[in-house]
Design a protein around this motif. Structure first.
Motif, PDB file in Angstrom:
ATOM      1  N   MET B  19      29.987  37.964  28.120  1.00 20.85           N
ATOM      2  CA  MET B  19      31.098  38.870  27.799  1.00 20.85           C
ATOM      3  C   MET B  19      32.204  38.880  28.866  1.00 20.85           C
ATOM      4  O   MET B  19      33.378  38.786  28.522  1.00 20.85           O
ATOM      5  N   PRO B  20      31.873  38.987  30.164  1.00 21.44           N
ATOM      6  CA  PRO B  20      32.964  39.028  31.156  1.00 21.44           C
ATOM      7  C   PRO B  20      33.854  37.794  31.101  1.00 21.44           C
ATOM      8  O   PRO B  20      35.083  37.910  31.159  1.00 21.44           O
ATOM      9  N   GLN B  54      41.545  42.764  34.765  1.00 19.61           N
ATOM     10  CA  GLN B  54      40.421  42.245  35.543  1.00 19.61           C
ATOM     11  C   GLN B  54      39.650  43.371  36.203  1.00 19.61           C
ATOM     12  O   GLN B  54      38.417  43.308  36.308  1.00 19.61           O
ATOM     13  N   VAL B  55      40.372  44.400  36.684  1.00 22.81           N
ATOM     14  CA  VAL B  55      39.661  45.535  37.280  1.00 22.81           C
ATOM     15  C   VAL B  55      38.752  46.163  36.224  1.00 22.81           C
ATOM     16  O   VAL B  55      37.594  46.503  36.502  1.00 22.81           O
ATOM     17  N   GLY B  56      39.275  46.247  34.962  1.00 23.10           N
ATOM     18  CA  GLY B  56      38.452  46.778  33.875  1.00 23.10           C
ATOM     19  C   GLY B  56      37.205  45.945  33.670  1.00 23.10           C
ATOM     20  O   GLY B  56      36.099  46.481  33.547  1.00 23.10           O
ATOM     21  N   LEU B  61      31.448  45.018  34.362  1.00 13.27           N
ATOM     22  CA  LEU B  61      30.384  44.140  34.850  1.00 13.27           C
ATOM     23  C   LEU B  61      29.455  44.887  35.794  1.00 13.27           C
ATOM     24  O   LEU B  61      28.228  44.746  35.739  1.00 13.27           O
ATOM     25  N   ILE B  62      30.050  45.724  36.672  1.00  7.00           N
ATOM     26  CA  ILE B  62      29.213  46.447  37.634  1.00  7.00           C
ATOM     27  C   ILE B  62      28.363  47.494  36.916  1.00  7.00           C
ATOM     28  O   ILE B  62      27.182  47.678  37.235  1.00  7.00           O
ATOM     29  N   LEU B  96      35.195  37.576  40.385  1.00 10.82           N
ATOM     30  CA  LEU B  96      36.164  38.525  39.799  1.00 10.82           C
ATOM     31  C   LEU B  96      36.978  39.198  40.897  1.00 10.82           C
ATOM     32  O   LEU B  96      38.200  39.337  40.782  1.00 10.82           O
ATOM     33  N   LEU B  97      36.289  39.588  41.969  1.00  9.29           N
ATOM     34  CA  LEU B  97      36.979  40.224  43.092  1.00  9.29           C
ATOM     35  C   LEU B  97      38.005  39.256  43.682  1.00  9.29           C
ATOM     36  O   LEU B  97      39.161  39.626  43.945  1.00  9.29           O
ATOM     37  N   THR B  98      37.586  37.990  43.878  1.00 15.65           N
ATOM     38  CA  THR B  98      38.496  36.970  44.389  1.00 15.65           C
ATOM     39  C   THR B  98      39.723  36.856  43.500  1.00 15.65           C
ATOM     40  O   THR B  98      40.864  36.834  43.981  1.00 15.65           O
TER      41      THR B  98
END
Lengths: 172, 510
Positions: B19-20, B54-56, B61-62, B96-98
Motif C-alpha cells: 500500500m505505501p 508523503q507525510v500522510g 505506515l508507522i 519515506l523520511l529521506t
C-alpha cells in the motif's frame, strides 16, 4: 558442426564490436553494432533461446539501431579533432588492459571450467511465447507494473532535459 | 495455464501489502494531473501536496507498522517476488523520511533555478517507491527492475539543471557508470541463475532459480561451485557501484558536484542506504560463500576507508568533500556488513548508523542548499566564511551535522560508529578496525576545516581587480527550512544521549 557455427557467430560478434569502437564514421559504427547484435542473436539460437534471439533482432537491431541512425543523421555531427592521449593515459590504460586480459586468460584456463557439469534441460523451458506472456501477467505482474513507472519517469526525463522552458511563466 | 494456477497467482498478488508504495505512485501521478488542472498561479501548491502526501503515507505506515504480512506464514507475496520482513519495514520508513527531506530541500533549491519543478517531485516519489520495493525484494527479477527504476530516476535527477554544463556532465558520467554497473550485476545474476537452475546439481532450485531462498539453499549445498562464485563476485561488484565503494567509486566526486544539492543528498543518503539494504539481504543469501565474501569485502572496506578519507583531505568544493567523505562512510558500513556474517544482530547497528547518517547528512545538505547561490555546482569552502557570526542558527546546525558525521561524542554519529565497531570487534576484525580508527582521525581534519571556515574569521583574500565577489548573497533562513534543520540537529544531539531505547528496539525488532 555446432562448434563451427559457434566460432563463426562469435567471430562476427567480436569483430563487429571492435569495429564499433574503432570506426571513425558514426553511421558505419552503428551499422557494425547492428551486425554485432545479429551475431549475438545467432549465439542465442545455438543455446535454444529462440525467443530471445527473435526479440534481440526485432527490438535492438530493428528499432534501437534505427533510432541511433536517425539521431546521428539529425545531429549531423562532424568528427572533430581527437585530443591526443597523454603519455600517462596510454601507459596506465595499457597496464589496465593487460591486467584485464591476464584475468580473462587465467579464468578461461581454470580447471574448474572444464569440470563444469553438463547443463540438463531446466525444469520449465520458457521457449513458448505463450508461456512467457502468461508468466508476465501472473508471476511477474508486479515488475511489469514497476517497469511502467520506469518508462513514465524516463519519458518525463526526456521532456525535462530537452524541452525549451523559456516561455513558461511558472518558472521563476 | 489452467484456472487453478491463475487463481493461485492472483491470490498471491497481495496489493494491500505494498500500500505505501502504491500510494506514493498515486501521489506522483496526482502531481502531474494537478499541473494540468490547476491554473499557473496555483502551481506553488504542488510541492506542498507532494510533501504533505508523503507525510500522510509515513504516518499511515508507522500506525500500521506491525502488519499481518510480517508473520512468517504470510511473508512471501507476489509469488515470492517480495518478502516482508521487519528489516524491509524499517527501510520503508527510512526511505519515506529521506524522500520527504529531499522534497523539502528540493522546494528550496529549485526556486533558485530556472527549471521546471513538478517533474522533480514526481521522479523523487517514484524513485522512493522503487527503493522501498528494493528493500523488500526476495527475487532477482524484482531486485533488478526496482534497482533500474531507481537508477533511471537518478540519471534524470542528476542532470536536472540542464542549463549547467557540470550537471549535464555529471549526468553523462553517472549514466555510463550506472550502465556498466547494471551490466556487471546482470551478468552475475545470470551466472547464479545458470548454476542454481542446473537440474544435474544437488539442491538445485525446483521452481524458481532467481528466488533468494532457493539460491541460498543451492549455495549451501554446493559450497565450491565455480560459476556461482563468479556470480557472487559480479553481483557484489554491481552493488558496490551503488554504494560507491572502492574500486567502483570513480564517479562519486564529479556526480556529487554536478548534481543539484537535493539530488546529491538523495544520492548520498537514499541511494547508499538502498545499496546497503540490498547488500545486507544478499550477504545473508550468499552466507555459504563466506570464504570469498570476507576477504573480498574486507579489502573493499579497507581501500574504501583509506581512499575516501585521503581524497577528501584536499577538496575545496564542499560537494566533492561530502561525496568523498560519503565514500569513507560506505567503508565503515561495509565493516558492519562483514560482521553480519559472524555476529547475529549486527544488522541492527548498520540500520542505526544509517539513521544517524541520514540526520547528520540532511542537516549539512540543508545548510548547503540554503547557502548555495544560483550556480549550484560552485560551493567552495570560502563561501562559508563568517557563517556562524552572521547566522548563528545555520552555523550551529552545520557544526552539529559535521560533528556527527565526524563521530564526535556525544553526537549521534559517534554512537553509530561505536555500534558498528562493536560487532566487528566481536567478529575479530582487528586490522580493519585499526584502519577505520585511523580513517576517523583523518576525517576529523577535513570536517573541522569546514567548521573552522564557518566559525573563525580567516584573513580576507585580497580581491583582484575586475573580479567581483564570488560568494553568493546570504539570506535569512525561512521558517519551514529552519524548523526542519532544527529538528534534524536536535535529533542528532538527542540520539547521542538517549539512544538506549532505540537500540534495544532495533535489536529486538530486526
Amino acid at each position: 558442426m555446432s562448434d563451427t557455427y559457434f566460432y563463426i557467430f562469435a567471430a562476427i560478434t567480436v569483430a563487429s564490436a571492435l569495429a564499433v569502437v574503432f570506426k571513425r564514421n558514426t553511421v558505419g559504427a552503428s551499422l557494425a553494432f547492428l551486425l554485432s547484435l545479429c551475431g549475438v542473436a545467432g549465439l542465442f539460437l545455438q543455446l535454444d533461446a529462440q525467443l530471445l534471439a527473435v526479440l534481440l533482432v526485432l527490438v535492438y537491431a530493428g528499432a534501437v539501431v534505427a533510432l541511433f541512425l536517425f539521431i546521428i543523421m539529425l545531429l549531423n555531427m562532424q568528427g572533430g579533432d581527437r585530443p591526443v592521449f597523454k603519455k600517462m593515459t596510454i601507459v596506465s590504460s595499457t597496464i589496465a588492459g593487460a591486467l584485464l586480459l591476464t584475468g580473462v586468460y587465467l579464468l578461461a584456463k581454470r580447471p574448474e571450467l572444464a569440470r563444469l557439469p553438463e547443463a540438463g534441460q531446466p525444469a520449465s523451458v520458457l521457449l513458448d511465447l505463450k508461456i512467457y506472456g502468461a508468466k508476465l501477467f501472473t508471476t511477474y505482474l508486479l515488475p511489469v507494473q514497476v517497469v511502467g513507472f520506469l518508462l513514465l519517469i524516463a519519458m518525463l526525463g526526456v521532456i525535462v532535459l530537452s524541452k525549451k522552458f523559456e516561455g513558461l511563466e511558472d518558472v521563476k | 495455464m489452467n484456472l487453478e494456477t491463475l487463481t493461485a497467482a492472483a491470490n498471491s498478488n497481495q496489493w494491500l501489502a505494498i500500500m505505501p508504495e502504491l500510494m506514493l505512485g498515486c501521489i506522483a501521478l496526482l502531481l502531474l494531473v494537478l499541473e494540468v488542472v490547476l491554473p499557473k498561479s496555483k502551481h506553488d501548491l504542488i510541492p506542498g501536496v507532494a510533501i504533505l502526501g508523503q507525510v500522510g503515507v509515513l504516518v499511515g505506515l508507522i500506525l500500521n507498522y506491525s502488519t499481518p504480512y510480517l508473520d512468517p506464514s504470510m511473508r512471501d507475496t507476489f509469488n515470492g517476488l517480495l518478502a516482508h520482513t521487519s528489516q524491509g519495514q524499517f527501510m520503508r520508513v527510512f526511505f519515506l523520511l529521506t524522500s520527504i527531506l529531499v522534497c523539502a530541500l528540493g522546494s528550496v533549491a529549485l526556486a533558485k533555478q530556472r527549471m521546471p519543478r513538478i517533474e522533480f517531485f514526481h521522479i523523487v516519489l517514484v524513485v522512493s517507491a522503487a527503493m522501498m520495493l528494493l528493500a523488500q525484494s526476495n527475487h532477482f527479477v524484482m531486485l533488478f527492475v526496482a534497482l533500474e527504476t531507481v537508477t533511471v530516476g537518478f540519471y534524470i535527477l542528476v542532470s536536472y539543471v540542464r542549463t549547467n554544463p557540470l550537471s549535464l556532465e555529471a549526468g553523462l558520467k553517472y549514466l555510463i557508470m550506472g550502465a556498466l554497473s547494471s551490466s556487471l550485476l546482470l551478468f552475475g545474476i545470470v551466472m547464479l541463475y545458470g548454476a542454481a537452475g542446473n537440474p544435474l546439481l544437488p539442491g538445485h532450485a525446483e521452481t524458481d532459480a532467481m528466488n533468494f531462498d532457493q539460491i541460498a539453499n543451492f549455495l549451501a549445498q554446493n559450497p565450491d561451485n565455480f560459476l556461482a562464485q563468479l556470480g557472487v563476485v559480479l553481483v557484489l561488484a554491481g552493488v558496490a557501484f551503488k554504494i560507491g565503494a572502492v574500486p567502483f567509486q570513480i564517479w562519486v566526486p564529479d556526480v556529487y558536484q554536478g548534481a543539484p544539492t537535493p539530488v546529491t543528498a538523495f544520492l548520498a543518503v537514499g541511494s547508499k542506504a538502498a545499496g546497503f539494504a540490498v547488500l545486507i539481504t544478499l550477504v545473508q543469501v550468499f552466507a555459504a560463500y563466506k570464504g570469498i565474501l570476507v576477504p573480498l569485502l574486507s579489502l573493499m572496506a579497507a581501500a574504501t576507508i583509506i581512499f575516501g578519507n585521503l581524497a577528501a583531505l584536499t577538496q575545496h568544493n564542499v560537494k566533492r568533500l561530502i561525496g568523498l567523505s560519503g565514500v569513507s562512510h560506505a567503508g565503515y558500513l561495509l565493516i558492519g556488513v562483514i560482521a553480519i556474517l559472524f555476529v547475529p544482530n549486527a544488522a541492527a547497528s548498520i540500520y542505526f548508523y544509517l539513521v544517524t547518517y541520514l540526520l547528520a547528512s540532511f542537516a549539512v545538505f540543508g545548510v548547503m542548499t540554503h547557502v548555495a547561490g544560483v550556480n549550484d555546482a560552485d560551493q567552495e569552502l570560502e563561501h562559508y566564511t563568517n557563517l556562524a557570526k552572521e547566522d548563528p542558527f545555520l552555523g550551529g546546525v552545520l557544526a552539529v551535522g559535521l560533528g556527527s558525521l565526524a563521530g564526535i561524542p556525544p553526537l549521534a554519529g559517534f554512537i553509530g560508529k561505536l555500534l558498528v565497531f562493536i560487532p566487528a570487534f566481536q567478529a575479530g576484525l582487528y586490522w580493519l578496525l585499526g584502519i577505520a580508527i585511523v580513517g576517523v582521525v583523518i576525517s576529523i581534519y577535513y570536517y573541522f576545516g569546514w567548521i573552522k571556515a564557518a566559525f573563525f574569521s580567516a584573513w580576507p583574500v585580497p580581491t583582484i581587480e575586475n573580479e567581483s565577489e564570488t560568494r553568493p548573497a546570504r539570506t535569512p533562513v525561512t521558517f519551514g527550512l529552519g524548523t526542519v534543520l532544527g529538528l534534524l540537529a536536535l535529533a542528532s544531539v538527542l540520539f547521542g544521549f538517549y539512544q538506549q531505547p532505540v537500540i534495544a528496539w532495533l535489536t529486538a525488532a530486526l
